[in-house]
Design a protein around this motif. Sequence first.
Motif, mmCIF file in Angstrom:
data_model
loop_
_atom_site.group_PDB
_atom_site.id
_atom_site.type_symbol
_atom_site.label_atom_id
_atom_site.label_comp_id
_atom_site.label_asym_id
_atom_site.label_seq_id
_atom_site.Cartn_x
_atom_site.Cartn_y
_atom_site.Cartn_z
ATOM 1 N N CYS A 2 -8.245 7.104 0.373
ATOM 2 C CA CYS A 2 -8.812 7.566 -0.879
ATOM 3 C C CYS A 2 -10.322 7.711 -0.736
ATOM 4 O O CYS A 2 -10.886 7.544 0.342
ATOM 5 C CB CYS A 2 -8.528 6.559 -2.000
ATOM 6 S SG CYS A 2 -6.848 5.916 -2.025
ATOM 7 N N ASP A 32 -4.277 13.552 -4.708
ATOM 8 C CA ASP A 32 -3.030 13.087 -5.319
ATOM 9 C C ASP A 32 -3.211 12.252 -6.578
ATOM 10 O O ASP A 32 -2.248 11.692 -7.094
ATOM 11 C CB ASP A 32 -2.227 12.271 -4.297
ATOM 12 C CG ASP A 32 -1.899 13.068 -3.053
ATOM 13 O OD1 ASP A 32 -1.599 14.270 -3.195
ATOM 14 O OD2 ASP A 32 -1.952 12.506 -1.955
ATOM 15 N N ARG A 66 -7.439 9.757 -5.004
ATOM 16 C CA ARG A 66 -6.374 9.154 -4.211
ATOM 17 C C ARG A 66 -5.660 10.147 -3.304
ATOM 18 O O ARG A 66 -5.257 11.226 -3.724
ATOM 19 C CB ARG A 66 -5.334 8.520 -5.136
ATOM 20 C CG ARG A 66 -4.207 7.831 -4.365
ATOM 21 C CD ARG A 66 -3.290 7.064 -5.291
ATOM 22 N NE ARG A 66 -2.325 6.289 -4.525
ATOM 23 C CZ ARG A 66 -1.011 6.540 -4.485
ATOM 24 N NH1 ARG A 66 -0.511 7.531 -5.190
ATOM 25 N NH2 ARG A 66 -0.204 5.800 -3.752
ATOM 26 N N ALA A 68 -2.269 9.824 -1.353
ATOM 27 C CA ALA A 68 -1.112 8.929 -1.369
ATOM 28 C C ALA A 68 -0.459 8.886 0.006
ATOM 29 O O ALA A 68 0.180 9.850 0.425
ATOM 30 C CB ALA A 68 -0.109 9.387 -2.420
ATOM 31 N N THR A 70 0.900 5.480 1.023
ATOM 32 C CA THR A 70 1.936 4.530 0.621
ATOM 33 C C THR A 70 1.829 4.320 -0.882
ATOM 34 O O THR A 70 0.774 4.515 -1.481
ATOM 35 C CB THR A 70 1.771 3.161 1.314
ATOM 36 O OG1 THR A 70 0.536 2.563 0.908
ATOM 37 C CG2 THR A 70 1.787 3.311 2.826
ATOM 38 N N GLY A 71 2.949 3.947 -1.490
ATOM 39 C CA GLY A 71 2.902 3.512 -2.881
ATOM 40 C C GLY A 71 3.387 4.508 -3.903
ATOM 41 O O GLY A 71 3.694 4.130 -5.028
ATOM 42 N N GLY A 72 3.466 5.821 -3.548
ATOM 43 C CA GLY A 72 3.954 6.798 -4.510
ATOM 44 C C GLY A 72 3.166 6.772 -5.805
ATOM 45 O O GLY A 72 1.958 6.545 -5.826
ATOM 46 N N GLY A 75 0.739 3.807 -7.000
ATOM 47 C CA GLY A 75 -0.523 3.503 -6.355
ATOM 48 C C GLY A 75 -1.740 4.098 -7.007
ATOM 49 O O GLY A 75 -2.845 4.004 -6.463
ATOM 50 N N VAL A 76 -1.587 4.723 -8.180
ATOM 51 C CA VAL A 76 -2.732 5.334 -8.851
ATOM 52 C C VAL A 76 -3.693 4.238 -9.301
ATOM 53 O O VAL A 76 -3.293 3.236 -9.875
ATOM 54 C CB VAL A 76 -2.267 6.184 -10.057
ATOM 55 C CG1 VAL A 76 -3.471 6.796 -10.756
ATOM 56 C CG2 VAL A 76 -1.319 7.280 -9.595
ATOM 57 N N SER A 114 3.108 -0.269 -2.852
ATOM 58 C CA SER A 114 1.687 0.017 -2.683
ATOM 59 C C SER A 114 0.962 -1.186 -2.106
ATOM 60 O O SER A 114 0.921 -2.258 -2.703
ATOM 61 C CB SER A 114 1.065 0.401 -4.034
ATOM 62 O OG SER A 114 -0.342 0.374 -3.946
#
Length: 575
Positions: A2, A32, A66, A68, A70-72, A75-76, A114
């Motif tokens: 990120c 993302d 971000r 992305a 990992t975390g989909g 993870g935001v 995440s």
Amino acid sequence: MCGIAGIVSKTSRDLGPLLEAMLRAQHHRGPDGAGMVVGTHCQRKSTVEALDFRNQFGTIALGHVRLAITGGATGVQPFQTPDGRLSLLHNGEIYNYRKLWKSLMGPAQPASSSDSEVFFKLLANEYRGDLVYALEKVLPHLDGVYGTAVTDQHHTIIARDRIGVRQLYYCFGKGLTAFASEKKSLKALFGNDVEIHRLPPGHMMILGENGHELRAFWTPDQIRTNDTIEDVSKALSAYKNELKEAVWKRIHDRDHVGIIYSGGIDSFMIASLVKQLGVPFTCYTAGRGEDAPDITWAKKTAKEHGFPLRVKTLSKNEIEELIPEVMKAIEDHSLNQVEVAIPIFASIRMAQEAGERVILTGQGADELFGGYPWYAAIVDREGYDQFVERSWEDTFLLYKECLEREDKIAMNHSMELRVPYVDPQVIEVAFAIAPQLKIRKGGDPLQKRIHRALSIVLGVPEEVAFREKEAAQHGANVHDVFEELARSHGYSKDLLNAANYDSNISVQEKLGSSSRYGYRYGDRSLWKPSPHVQYYLDTLAAEIGLLTGLPKLQWNATREKLTALGLSNGRTSKS
């Protein structure tokens, strides 16, 4: 992966427009998602444009874009406790987050995949009103690469991983302290001439009402052992185990990865291990012309060993077009940085176009195992102890020389760079190996001998294992292009000397070991930028607003002198 940014103000003010400028300057680092927090008010959106920056009054603002990996959707960022007290930004990868969660939190499973969220929950679990204490408890346990920022509305703390694979910069001015993943965000806030500082690896900076405090939470001596591995078989076993683990932890969660590939021993070993570990991959190579050594070797070795390979052959004109774009991405205009970056930039662009999200590199092996020609000279002239000290110092300055450069190139293409050779466990075992197993006395023409020996064990053919070291810019055949381009614009060494131009003023920070001291052990001309070539790059840097301070003052003065000597606007009338 990120981009993060933040502001700490001495007085309450509308921080929204300032944070917006910083996030927009590094939007490429995070396609993302985006988020921000001012005070306790937190927003998380799909893009920077969707955030509401209006009337965001406060003394602390954190922002995030971000990528992305990992975390989909979970993870935001920013992450925030329910009461709004703690807020965290995280850029990087924590490889041991599942193991760490289990060891600190018991049998309960993390709520998401995440690593950033797990990091935040671990931190929140340790927080008892003392943010410094909580971070000092958690950070030493993180096996990963990161830049992070966290606030409890009293203190704001930024921290950088142990080796410095992910960077953070900061500066002061206008009653503000600001920090970001890239310098361009700080320049968007303060202007091009602002004085920018790096946060050192293994350090945190505590920002509060009484100013700032820099504090180490980790030092390299923590992995420096007094034990020495002198037996070849034991050295090979220890090194193989750590390198294989370092590669595995960086690829096991991926369906496909890219590899920056030169056909040389370092990148071949990475490709060989990735293949053995069963993760699909593609190698990427770039250089000037089909006869570039790296392209020749990459094609040969990839064909013989079944490595998928994509090649970009660059022309002189294509390289000239890339130079300003590369300088913007790496935030540097020095010849030694730009010429190395060209083939890397072209390779990573190919990888992006192929849909890669993660790419591996072989950086770091030369520092660990003595791959540069001056190391052999040091052994012969000054002894093994001095070689070890130089090698150790160079390893822990890699963050300046190449890690920051290559992270920025990868993130310019919204990709994540992973660097197995600089895993702390690999570094620890590398320096436990006796230096006599790396370099022989008497003008060793090969060096890196234990590294080469492991490559044979891993199936690397002898012609690759014992291929002599070539600097990236020479292997990719781009070094001479810069001389050609400078001369095509009317610049020559004699002309720039007549104008009293000094490349040392333009390039004030000597990043690489070659320019810091290596040139003293060989041909200085190979590593010291020719004045007319560096001035050519200065001119391009000035045109894109990258040249500042004393280098810009010198460039303006030199341009006037060149005009007096017959060049129009510092260039020939032909250009």
